[in-house]
Design an enzyme around this catalytic site. Structure first.
Site, short mmCIF file in Angstrom:
data_model
loop_
_atom_site.label_atom_id
_atom_site.label_comp_id
_atom_site.label_asym_id
_atom_site.label_seq_id
_atom_site.Cartn_x
_atom_site.Cartn_y
_atom_site.Cartn_z
N LYS A 264 39.25 28.24 44.55
CA LYS A 264 38.14 27.55 43.87
C LYS A 264 38.57 26.19 43.34
O LYS A 264 37.75 25.27 43.26
CB LYS A 264 37.60 28.43 42.74
CG LYS A 264 36.84 29.66 43.23
CD LYS A 264 35.62 29.29 44.06
CE LYS A 264 34.75 30.50 44.36
NZ LYS A 264 33.55 30.15 45.16
N SER B 273 33.98 28.07 40.30
CA SER B 273 34.20 29.11 39.28
C SER B 273 34.99 28.52 38.13
O SER B 273 35.89 27.69 38.35
CB SER B 273 34.96 30.30 39.87
OG SER B 273 35.34 31.21 38.85
N TYR C 154 42.28 33.67 44.29
CA TYR C 154 40.86 33.32 44.35
C TYR C 154 40.60 32.06 43.53
O TYR C 154 39.93 31.13 43.97
CB TYR C 154 40.03 34.49 43.83
CG TYR C 154 38.57 34.19 43.60
CD1 TYR C 154 37.65 34.24 44.64
CD2 TYR C 154 38.09 33.87 42.33
CE1 TYR C 154 36.31 33.97 44.43
CE2 TYR C 154 36.75 33.60 42.11
CZ TYR C 154 35.86 33.66 43.16
OH TYR C 154 34.55 33.38 42.94
#
Length: 241
Positions: free
Chosen positions: A143, A126, A139
Site C-alpha cells: 500500500k 490504507s 500488505y
C-alpha cells in the site's frame, strides 16, 4: 451502512453516474448488479488480467462512449503474521492485485479516453501504509507502493487526469464485527472520533476526490481514519493494536 461492500458504487450511482463493477465470481456479480440497479454494469474479470481488462474497457467505450472516473478498489490480503514469514506466492499475489492492477486499469482508461478527454482516478490505499502495525506488514508495504504510484501518476498524467488516493482506517466490516470485545474496545480508544469508520465514509471521500469539487487536487493521499494516526503522533505511548 456497516459492511456495505458496494458503498462507493452506490454513492456514485446516487450522483448520477453509470458504474461498471468487476469481479471473479458470476453469482456475486449478478447479485451486486441486481441490488445496485439498472445503471450498474457488471463484468466478469480478474482485476490483474490484462487481456480481459482490455476487453472490458473497450466494451464499455463501445456501449457507453466514455469513461470519466476510475476507482481502483480491488485488494488481496493473504498475509497475516510476521513480515519475515511472507512467501513468494503471497508477495506475488499482493503485488499483482494491490499494485500492478491499479496501474493496469489507469493505463487502459488513459489510453482509450482519459488521455485525450480528461478524467479522475482514485486509488484505495490504507492507513496501514502510513504507520507500522503487526501482522500485515507486507500488505502495508504494498500500500506504500500504491501511495507512491498515486503521486507518480499524478505528475505524469497532469493536467488532463487527476490521480488521488483514499487511505481508510479501521472500517466496520464483517471482520471487525467478529473482533473480540476487548480488542475492539482497545481499538476504539485509539480513535478520537470514538467509532469505527463506515463504508459510507470512504465512499464520500472517494466521490469528493473524483468530482469537480476537488478539481485542483491531485497527488493527494486522504487518510479517512477518525483521527487515529494524528492521535498516535500526539501520544507516542499509543501503539498499534
Amino acid at each position: 451502512m456497516p459492511g456495505d461492500r458496494f458503498a462507493i458504487a452506490r454513492e456514485l450511482l446516487d450522483q448520477g453516474a453509470t458504474v461498471l463493477i468487476i469481479g471473479r465470481k458470476q453469482e456475486g456479480l449478478d447479485s451486486a448488479a441486481a441490488s445496485l440497479g439498472p445503471r450498474c454494469v457488471a463484468r466478469l474479470c480478474h482485476t490483474a488480467d490484462e487481456k480481459r481488462a482490455t476487453e472490458v474497457i473497450e466494451d464499455l467505450i463501445t456501449s457507453h462512449g466514455r469513461v470519466d472516473y476510475l476507482v481502483n478498489n480491488a485488494a488481496a490480503n493473504p498475509q497475516w503474521g510476521p513480515t519475515i514469514g511472507v512467501d513468494a506466492g503471497m508477495a506475488a499475489k499482493l503485488a499483482e492485485v494491490d499494485l500492478w492492477a491499479p496501474l493496469l486499469w489507469t493505463k487502459l482508461t488513459h489510453q482509450v479516453w482519459m488521455g485525450a478527454n480528461g478524467g479522475s482516478v482514485v486509488n484505495i490505499a490504507s492507513v496501514g501504509g502510513l504507520s507500522p502495525s503487526p501482522n500485515t506488514g507486507y500488505y502495508n508495504s504494498v500500500k506504500v507502493g500504491l501511495a507512491f504510484l498515486t503521486k507518480q501518476l499524478s505528475a505524469e498524467l497532469a493536467p488532463r487526469v487527476r490521480v488521488n488516493a483514499v487511505a481508510p482506517g479501521f472500517i466496520d466490516t464483517d471482520m471487525a464485527r467478529h473482533m473480540p470485545p476487548e480488542q475492539r474496545a482497545a481499538l476504539l480508544r485509539q480513535i478520537p472520533m470514538g467509532r469505527l469508520g463506515l463504508p459510507a465514509d470512504i465512499a464520500a471521500a472517494t466521490s469528493f476526490l473524483l468530482s469537480d469539487h476537488a478539481g485542483w487536487i491531485t497527488g493527494h493521499l486522504l487518510a479517512v481514519d477518525g483521527g487515529m494516526l494524528n492521535a498516535r503522533a500526539f501520544d507516542p505511548a499509543v501503539g498499534p493494536v
